[in-house]
Design a protein around this motif. Structure first.
Motif, short mmCIF file in Angstrom:
data_model
loop_
_atom_site.label_atom_id
_atom_site.label_comp_id
_atom_site.label_asym_id
_atom_site.label_seq_id
_atom_site.Cartn_x
_atom_site.Cartn_y
_atom_site.Cartn_z
N ILE A 248 0.97 -1.26 0.35
CA ILE A 248 -0.11 -0.18 0.00
C ILE A 248 1.04 1.05 -0.59
O ILE A 248 0.88 2.32 -0.80
CB ILE A 248 -0.92 0.10 0.89
CG1 ILE A 248 -2.03 -1.41 0.64
CG2 ILE A 248 -1.14 1.42 1.68
CD1 ILE A 248 -2.97 -1.06 1.86
N ALA B 133 -9.28 1.47 0.85
CA ALA B 133 -8.20 0.42 0.38
C ALA B 133 -8.55 -0.72 -1.08
O ALA B 133 -9.51 -0.94 -1.13
CB ALA B 133 -7.95 -0.28 1.55
N GLU C 252 -8.68 5.27 -3.29
CA GLU C 252 -8.13 5.09 -1.40
C GLU C 252 -7.31 6.24 -1.43
O GLU C 252 -6.36 7.09 -2.37
CB GLU C 252 -6.83 3.77 -2.34
CG GLU C 252 -5.53 4.05 -1.17
CD GLU C 252 -4.91 2.91 -1.62
OE1 GLU C 252 -4.95 1.20 -1.35
OE2 GLU C 252 -3.95 2.83 -2.01
#
Length: 156
Positions: A60, A80, A85
């Protein structure tokens, strides 16, 4: 067969797409206390958790081109693995967690958010620099309680 089906359901439940995920320092005593604090108050089970030291968190943060070597903060990931995001760091992340918890926590967090980010983050950095000394450091990420494991994303 029943265990396989149960494992598949847990994997689906913990799938990160569209979730709110709190990335935290898995070996930090303060960070682990913060995660337990959130777990106890998250009545809607809105939060999922992943240690910063794991591959999931690194993926991420890599997508967001965040320098992993100097990360000394919790990171809140909203929506996410979707085009929407977004990541919040330091005091912004902590304040948003309290707002999402609702109730009196949200009231105080909104009040705190009125302070300039520079002042909030200076306080956050002071705590971050001393957190291991004051709250301790684990040799490895502690395992979550069995009833909470489905909310923790795999570190690998």
């Amino acid at each position: 067969m029943i265990q396989d089906r149960h494992a598949a359901e847990n994997d689906q439940q913990a799938a990160p797409v569209g979730r709110t995920i709190l990335l935290y320092d898995g070996v930090c005593g303060l960070c682990n206390r913060f995660v337990r604090f959130v777990l106890r108050r998250d009545r809607m089970a809105a939060f999922y958790f992943a240690p910063l030291q794991g591959k999931f968190s690194q993926a991420i943060l890599g997508r967001a081109t965040v320098d992993l070597s100097s990360l000394d903060t919790v990171v809140l990931v909203r929506n996410a693995d979707t085009p929407a995001e977004s990541l919040l760091f330091r005091s912004d992340a902590a304040i948003e967690v309290f707002i999402l918890l609702g109730g009196g926590w949200a009231f105080w967090a909104r009040w705190l958010r009125r302070l300039p980010r520079g002042i909030r983050d200076a306080g956050y950095r002071l705590v971050a620099r001393t957190r291991y000394r004051i709250f301790g450091k684990y040799d490895a990420c502690p395992l979550p309680a069995p009833e909470d494991r489905a909310r923790f994303l795999p570190p690998d």
